[in-house]
Design a protein around this motif. Structure first.
Motif, short mmCIF file in Angstrom:
data_model
loop_
_atom_site.label_atom_id
_atom_site.label_comp_id
_atom_site.label_asym_id
_atom_site.label_seq_id
_atom_site.Cartn_x
_atom_site.Cartn_y
_atom_site.Cartn_z
N ALA A 1 -24.55 41.65 4.74
CA ALA A 1 -25.70 41.81 5.46
C ALA A 1 -25.41 41.61 7.22
O ALA A 1 -26.37 41.47 7.84
CB ALA A 1 -26.29 40.46 5.03
N GLY A 2 -24.07 41.84 7.33
CA GLY A 2 -23.56 41.64 8.49
C GLY A 2 -23.65 40.38 9.30
O GLY A 2 -23.87 40.23 10.52
N ARG A 3 -23.60 39.19 8.40
CA ARG A 3 -23.63 37.77 8.88
C ARG A 3 -22.20 37.33 9.08
O ARG A 3 -21.45 37.82 8.53
CB ARG A 3 -24.45 36.91 7.87
CG ARG A 3 -25.87 37.35 7.51
CD ARG A 3 -26.99 37.02 8.70
NE ARG A 3 -28.01 37.17 8.21
CZ ARG A 3 -28.89 36.43 7.87
NH1 ARG A 3 -28.41 35.03 7.35
NH2 ARG A 3 -30.20 36.41 7.21
N GLU A 4 -22.29 36.34 9.96
CA GLU A 4 -20.91 35.78 10.52
C GLU A 4 -20.61 34.60 9.26
O GLU A 4 -21.49 33.88 8.82
CB GLU A 4 -21.13 34.97 11.60
CG GLU A 4 -19.73 34.24 12.01
CD GLU A 4 -19.74 33.35 13.47
OE1 GLU A 4 -19.06 32.71 13.80
OE2 GLU A 4 -21.03 33.51 13.94
N ASP A 5 -19.28 34.55 8.75
CA ASP A 5 -18.75 33.48 7.99
C ASP A 5 -18.64 32.32 8.77
O ASP A 5 -17.52 32.11 9.04
CB ASP A 5 -17.73 34.14 7.08
CG ASP A 5 -17.24 33.25 6.13
OD1 ASP A 5 -18.01 32.05 5.88
OD2 ASP A 5 -16.31 33.23 5.46
N ASP A 6 -19.37 31.55 8.82
CA ASP A 6 -19.39 30.27 9.82
C ASP A 6 -18.88 29.21 8.63
O ASP A 6 -19.55 28.68 7.93
CB ASP A 6 -20.58 29.89 10.31
CG ASP A 6 -20.90 29.00 11.18
OD1 ASP A 6 -19.49 28.16 11.41
OD2 ASP A 6 -21.85 28.59 12.03
N GLU A 7 -17.77 28.85 9.01
CA GLU A 7 -17.10 27.55 8.47
C GLU A 7 -17.93 26.28 8.46
O GLU A 7 -17.69 25.35 7.62
CB GLU A 7 -15.65 27.27 8.71
CG GLU A 7 -14.84 28.35 8.37
CD GLU A 7 -14.47 28.30 6.65
OE1 GLU A 7 -14.71 27.34 6.18
OE2 GLU A 7 -14.64 29.46 6.16
N ARG A 8 -18.62 25.89 9.44
CA ARG A 8 -19.54 25.05 9.53
C ARG A 8 -20.43 24.76 8.36
O ARG A 8 -20.90 23.86 7.97
CB ARG A 8 -20.22 24.79 10.68
CG ARG A 8 -19.60 24.71 12.13
CD ARG A 8 -20.44 24.61 13.42
NE ARG A 8 -21.35 25.63 13.35
CZ ARG A 8 -22.71 25.59 13.40
NH1 ARG A 8 -23.04 23.85 13.52
NH2 ARG A 8 -23.63 26.34 13.59
N LEU A 9 -20.80 26.00 7.65
CA LEU A 9 -21.79 26.21 6.85
C LEU A 9 -21.09 26.02 5.21
O LEU A 9 -21.98 26.39 4.37
CB LEU A 9 -22.80 27.25 6.94
CG LEU A 9 -23.37 27.61 8.41
CD1 LEU A 9 -24.30 28.98 8.30
CD2 LEU A 9 -24.36 26.22 8.10
N VAL A 10 -19.95 25.81 5.35
CA VAL A 10 -19.14 25.55 3.81
C VAL A 10 -18.84 24.18 3.71
O VAL A 10 -18.24 23.64 4.53
CB VAL A 10 -18.00 26.56 3.99
CG1 VAL A 10 -17.27 26.17 2.56
CG2 VAL A 10 -18.25 27.94 4.11
N ALA A 11 -19.38 23.76 2.80
CA ALA A 11 -19.10 22.29 2.31
C ALA A 11 -18.35 22.14 1.25
O ALA A 11 -18.98 22.84 0.23
CB ALA A 11 -20.33 20.94 2.33
N HIS A 12 -17.42 21.39 0.86
CA HIS A 12 -16.81 21.28 -0.54
C HIS A 12 -17.22 20.18 -1.25
O HIS A 12 -17.32 19.14 -0.94
CB HIS A 12 -15.03 21.16 -0.42
CG HIS A 12 -14.65 22.21 0.75
ND1 HIS A 12 -14.84 23.51 0.29
CD2 HIS A 12 -14.18 22.23 1.72
CE1 HIS A 12 -13.91 24.25 1.17
NE2 HIS A 12 -13.71 23.33 2.25
#
Length: 368
Positions: free
Chosen positions: A227-238
């Motif tokens: 989708a051409g979106r940025e892979d923002d690490e702030r939006l990844v929680a474990h």
């Protein structure tokens, strides 16, 4: 296990007197209990003289091994182990395990095999089970919830024990497995959220020492990339596939990225925890934050609002694991024990030796 069964005293049918025990045979032959067990089970590691003494003692006492021992001596325990390397709490809390168990039990229902459920919580229990299986106390092993560094599958294969995994330890898995399309399922979930106009799409992962969690994170990232979106690490929680883990991860996301307006959770149970954290924070689902889970379990249907979730055919995975295992067992025993084509199932299919990946689909509900 054979020795343990053989050592019990029971009443002889119709005679009302105790059946001779393994210990009595050993005492009469002048050998140890283990030596008697080896003779009865046909071990070649016993001298002719010792074998003759044991056989004479067996004849004199009228000793008869029980049915389980005779099965072991014949090379079959008539049992399959389902191994879960988790705690009792996690076993009963996660709908995935109950679905697998239903599928396994249903597929074994019309066979002669007994099902042995085994929980392995630490290294000691793992090694003890490996020894148990190597002694051929079961005919085959099904393993679920395997972690990347779990050596048990390789230990089983090295001992000659037929084994099938539910899921994989890595993309280079060498042990036969049954899995679902975790990458594809996660990708369609995130594509759905993007398609609903959500701008800050986060994810709560499972434990990343499990390949299933890695795959679902990969699917999330693939959808963002497409989708051409940025892979923002702030939006990844474990997370850890538990409700509490999902709740904790959702709180972290809200603190790091308060603009989050959609979350893909790698399990329904974590989505349930995320829903609780969103409610605590005063965020409405789906008006403020859309939510999608994975598994399509009963948890998804009973949430408020009902949870959009990726359906994986969990019960069919359990059934397919059994069919694959029975095929491996039949080939190991040779044509006289089941034929080269694998073991027949109730619907006429033949178990395959190869691994299986089952499809997933998105079930849309009110949470997104």
């Amino acid at each position: 296990m054979a020795a343990a069964h053989l050592g019990r005293t029971s009443r002889s049918a119709g005679r009302g007197r105790p059946r001779p025990t393994l210990e009595q045979v050993a005492a009469r032959a002048g050998v140890g209990r283990g030596t008697v067990s080896r003779v009865i089970n046909g071990s070649p590691s016993v001298s002719d003289r010792t074998r003759a003494a044991v056989e004479a003692a067996v004849a004199e006492l009228g000793y008869v091994p029980n049915g389980a021992a005779r099965a072991l001596a014949a090379g079959s325990a008539d049992a399959v182990a389902l191994v879960v390397p988790e705690t009792e709490t996690k076993l009963f809390a996660e709908p995935y395990f109950s679905g697998i168990l239903r599928g396994v039990s249903a597929e074994l229902a019309d066979s002669s095999m007994q099902l042995l459920l085994t929980l392995i919580r630490d290294e000691h229990e793992r090694d003890r089970f490996a020894q148990y299986a190597a002694a051929r106390r079961v005919d085959g092993v099904l393993l679920v919830s395997v972690h990347a560094d779990d050596p048990l599958p390789d230990q089983l294969v090295e001992s000659g024990m037929p084994a099938v995994l539910g899921g994989r330890r890595s993309g280079a898995e060498t042990v036969p497995y049954v899995d679902s399309d975790n990458v594809g399922g996660a990708q369609i979930a995130v594509e759905h959220l993007i398609g609903r106009g959500r701008r800050a799409v986060a994810t709560i992962t499972g434990p990343l020492d499990m390949y299933v969690a890695q795959c679902r994170l990969e699917g999330h990232r693939a959808a963002l990339l497409a989708a051409g979106r940025e892979d923002d690490e702030r939006l990844v929680a474990h997370g850890d596939f538990t409700e509490e883990g999902g709740k904790r991860a959702m709180r972290e996301l809200l603190e790091r990225a308060p603009e989050v307006d959609a979350v893909f959770c790698a399990s329904d149970l974590m989505a349930s925890g995320a829903r609780l954290a969103l409610r605590e924070a005063g965020r409405d689902v789906p008006a403020d934050v859309a939510l999608v889970g994975f598994d399509d379990s009963a948890v998804a249907r009973h949430m408020d609002p009902p949870l959009t979730s990726v359906r994986q055919p969990i019960e069919e995975m359990g059934r397919a694991m059994v069919r694959t295992l029975l095929g491996l067992m039949a080939r190991e025993r040779g044509p006289s024990a089941g034929g080269a084509g694998g073991a027949a199932t109730r619907d006429g299919r033949r178990a395959a030796a190869g691994s299986v990946v089952l499809p997933t689909e998105l079930v849309r509900r009110g949470s997104s």
